[in-house]
Design a protein around this motif. Structure first.
Motif, PDB file in Angstrom:
ATOM      1  N   PRO A  26       0.844  -1.236  -0.156  1.00 33.03           N
ATOM      2  CA  PRO A  26       0.035  -0.141   0.074  1.00 33.03           C
ATOM      3  C   PRO A  26       0.943   1.350   0.062  1.00 33.03           C
ATOM      4  N   GLY A  27       0.428   2.304  -0.572  1.00 31.22           N
ATOM      5  CA  GLY A  27       0.985   3.595  -0.523  1.00 31.22           C
ATOM      6  C   GLY A  27       1.309   4.207  -1.895  1.00 31.22           C
ATOM      7  N   GLU A  28       2.296   5.099  -1.952  1.00 32.15           N
ATOM      8  CA  GLU A  28       2.654   5.820  -3.085  1.00 32.15           C
ATOM      9  C   GLU A  28       4.019   5.761  -3.177  1.00 32.15           C
ATOM     10  N   GLU A  29       4.571   5.943  -4.358  1.00 31.88           N
ATOM     11  CA  GLU A  29       6.343   6.118  -4.621  1.00 31.88           C
ATOM     12  C   GLU A  29       6.167   7.049  -5.464  1.00 31.88           C
ATOM     13  N   TRP A  30       7.288   7.895  -5.378  1.00 31.20           N
ATOM     14  CA  TRP A  30       7.950   8.970  -6.390  1.00 31.20           C
ATOM     15  C   TRP A  30       9.309   8.559  -6.606  1.00 31.20           C
ATOM     16  N   LEU A  31       9.878   8.825  -7.607  1.00 30.50           N
ATOM     17  CA  LEU A  31      11.305   8.638  -7.805  1.00 30.50           C
ATOM     18  C   LEU A  31      11.622   9.854  -9.198  1.00 30.50           C
ATOM     19  N   TYR A  32      12.972  10.013  -8.830  1.00 32.27           N
ATOM     20  CA  TYR A  32      13.338  10.818  -9.847  1.00 32.27           C
ATOM     21  C   TYR A  32      14.949  10.364 -10.276  1.00 32.27           C
ATOM     22  N   VAL A  33      15.232  10.223 -11.393  1.00 34.94           N
ATOM     23  CA  VAL A  33      16.398   9.647 -11.914  1.00 34.94           C
ATOM     24  C   VAL A  33      17.690  10.764 -12.042  1.00 34.94           C
ATOM     25  N   LEU A  34      18.659  10.697 -11.210  1.00 43.00           N
ATOM     26  CA  LEU A  34      19.695  11.677 -11.077  1.00 43.00           C
ATOM     27  C   LEU A  34      20.704  11.432 -11.950  1.00 43.00           C
ATOM     28  N   LYS A  35      21.221  10.067 -12.210  1.00 44.57           N
ATOM     29  CA  LYS A  35      22.215   9.672 -12.874  1.00 44.57           C
ATOM     30  C   LYS A  35      21.951   8.131 -13.477  1.00 44.57           C
ATOM     31  N   GLY A  36      22.393   7.867 -14.625  1.00 44.53           N
ATOM     32  CA  GLY A  36      22.151   6.570 -15.165  1.00 44.53           C
ATOM     33  C   GLY A  36      20.678   6.329 -15.755  1.00 44.53           C
ATOM     34  N   ARG A  37      20.551   5.117 -16.065  1.00 46.20           N
ATOM     35  CA  ARG A  37      19.185   4.725 -16.807  1.00 46.20           C
ATOM     36  C   ARG A  37      18.471   3.857 -15.958  1.00 46.20           C
ATOM     37  N   LEU A  38      17.111   3.985 -15.732  1.00 44.84           N
ATOM     38  CA  LEU A  38      16.559   3.075 -14.946  1.00 44.84           C
ATOM     39  C   LEU A  38      15.431   2.382 -15.728  1.00 44.84           C
ATOM     40  N   VAL A  39      15.331   1.077 -15.555  1.00 43.43           N
ATOM     41  CA  VAL A  39      14.160   0.219 -16.171  1.00 43.43           C
ATOM     42  C   VAL A  39      12.977   0.105 -14.981  1.00 43.43           C
ATOM     43  N   LEU A  40      11.974   0.624 -15.077  1.00 43.79           N
ATOM     44  CA  LEU A  40      10.937   0.662 -14.221  1.00 43.79           C
ATOM     45  C   LEU A  40       9.750  -0.209 -14.591  1.00 43.79           C
ATOM     46  N   ARG A  41       9.269  -1.306 -14.099  1.00 38.49           N
ATOM     47  CA  ARG A  41       8.207  -2.180 -14.403  1.00 38.49           C
ATOM     48  C   ARG A  41       7.043  -2.109 -13.594  1.00 38.49           C
ATOM     49  N   LEU A  42       6.096  -1.410 -13.998  1.00 36.56           N
ATOM     50  CA  LEU A  42       4.705  -1.015 -13.629  1.00 36.56           C
ATOM     51  C   LEU A  42       3.722  -2.228 -14.337  1.00 36.56           C
ATOM     52  N   GLY A  43       3.342  -3.150 -13.465  1.00 33.34           N
ATOM     53  CA  GLY A  43       2.397  -4.053 -13.937  1.00 33.34           C
ATOM     54  C   GLY A  43       2.781  -4.720 -15.227  1.00 33.34           C
ATOM     55  N   ASP A  44       2.295  -4.653 -16.358  1.00 35.63           N
ATOM     56  CA  ASP A  44       2.467  -5.267 -17.507  1.00 35.63           C
ATOM     57  C   ASP A  44       3.486  -4.202 -18.539  1.00 35.63           C
ATOM     58  N   THR A  45       3.787  -2.888 -17.954  1.00 29.86           N
ATOM     59  CA  THR A  45       4.348  -2.203 -18.754  1.00 29.86           C
ATOM     60  C   THR A  45       5.758  -1.776 -18.203  1.00 29.86           C
ATOM     61  N   THR A  46       6.916  -1.650 -19.156  1.00 30.36           N
ATOM     62  CA  THR A  46       8.055  -1.631 -18.858  1.00 30.36           C
ATOM     63  C   THR A  46       8.472  -0.126 -19.516  1.00 30.36           C
ATOM     64  N   HIS A  47       9.091   0.735 -18.407  1.00 28.71           N
ATOM     65  CA  HIS A  47       9.268   2.298 -18.716  1.00 28.71           C
ATOM     66  C   HIS A  47      10.922   2.404 -18.822  1.00 28.71           C
ATOM     67  N   ARG A  48      11.385   3.046 -19.539  1.00 28.75           N
ATOM     68  CA  ARG A  48      13.077   3.392 -19.460  1.00 28.75           C
ATOM     69  C   ARG A  48      13.119   4.847 -19.131  1.00 28.75           C
ATOM     70  N   LEU A  49      13.617   5.042 -18.070  1.00 28.68           N
ATOM     71  CA  LEU A  49      13.776   6.636 -17.537  1.00 28.68           C
ATOM     72  C   LEU A  49      15.340   6.938 -17.481  1.00 28.68           C
ATOM     73  N   GLY A  50      15.539   8.104 -18.117  1.00 31.90           N
ATOM     74  CA  GLY A  50      16.902   8.685 -17.814  1.00 31.90           C
ATOM     75  C   GLY A  50      17.137   9.815 -16.957  1.00 31.90           C
ATOM     76  N   PRO A  51      18.239  10.350 -16.976  1.00 35.27           N
ATOM     77  CA  PRO A  51      18.312  11.604 -16.124  1.00 35.27           C
ATOM     78  C   PRO A  51      17.298  12.826 -16.264  1.00 35.27           C
TER      79      PRO A  51
END
Length: 189
Positions: free
Chosen positions: A116-141
């Motif tokens: 339960p709850g909420e999350e917030w994230l911000y990419v400072l450096k590098g690249r993140l692969v964030l999988r939310l349910g069935d969807t994959t997101h690629r996030l950069g700085p």
């Protein structure tokens, strides 16, 4: 940290079995954490903090003399858990927790989190692969994500040097406060 884990569980009025079940751990695993024979990963610390209605800082035995609104960079001590390195970026004892996190490449395997709850994230450096349910997101700085943490989610570093994040999450106490599912689980990832 081990005595602090046991003391917080007892002050929450939870048996070893009840706390382990609420955190998605076996009683034997939680017992090993409480005796110092195992070191918890960051997801385990987050799960236990939610179950006990506290923060990762308190689990680690860190205390803040008062609820100062400012956290100075030179006061941020790195903590390592589950391969991650993180620094408290906000005061403890609040309804949400702010962390600066370094996630190394390959550190989380196939762990999918649901709580339960909420999350917030911000990419400072590098690249993140964030999988939310069935969807994959690629996030950069400079990219960020804000989501309901009941959505099955997984964080992974796309780069071999890892990824650095600012991470904020709500601290909710719930009997199902944390659930980590491995690759054999039926939750989409």
């Amino acid at each position: 940290m081990a005595p602090q884990l046991r003391a917080l569980r007892r002050s929450a009025g939870l048996t070893l079995e009840a706390a382990a079940a609420a955190a998605g751990l076996s009683p034997a695993h939680l017992s090993r954490l409480e005796t110092g024979r195992r070191q918890p990963s960051l997801p385990m610390l987050l799960a236990l903090a939610r179950v006990y209605g506290t923060t990762v800082s308190e689990l680690l035995g860190e205390t803040v003399a008062d609820r100062d609104a400012v956290v100075r960079a030179d006061a941020m001590e790195p903590t390592r858990a589950g391969g991650w390195t993180y620094w408290q970026a906000g005061a403890s004892g609040r309804g949400m927790q702010a962390l600066r996190v370094h996630v190394p490449h390959g550190s989380q395997g196939d762990i999918v989190r649901v709580h339960p709850g909420e999350e917030w994230l911000y990419v400072l450096k590098g690249r993140l692969v964030l999988r939310l349910g069935d969807t994959t997101h690629r996030l950069g700085p400079g990219d960020s994500a804000h989501f309901d943490s009941l959505t099955p989610h997984r964080l992974a570093a796309a780069d071999h040097d890892g990824v650095d994040l600012l991470f904020v999450h709500t601290l909710l106490q719930s009997p199902t406060a944390a659930l980590c599912l491995g690759p054999a689980a039926s939750v989409p990832h």
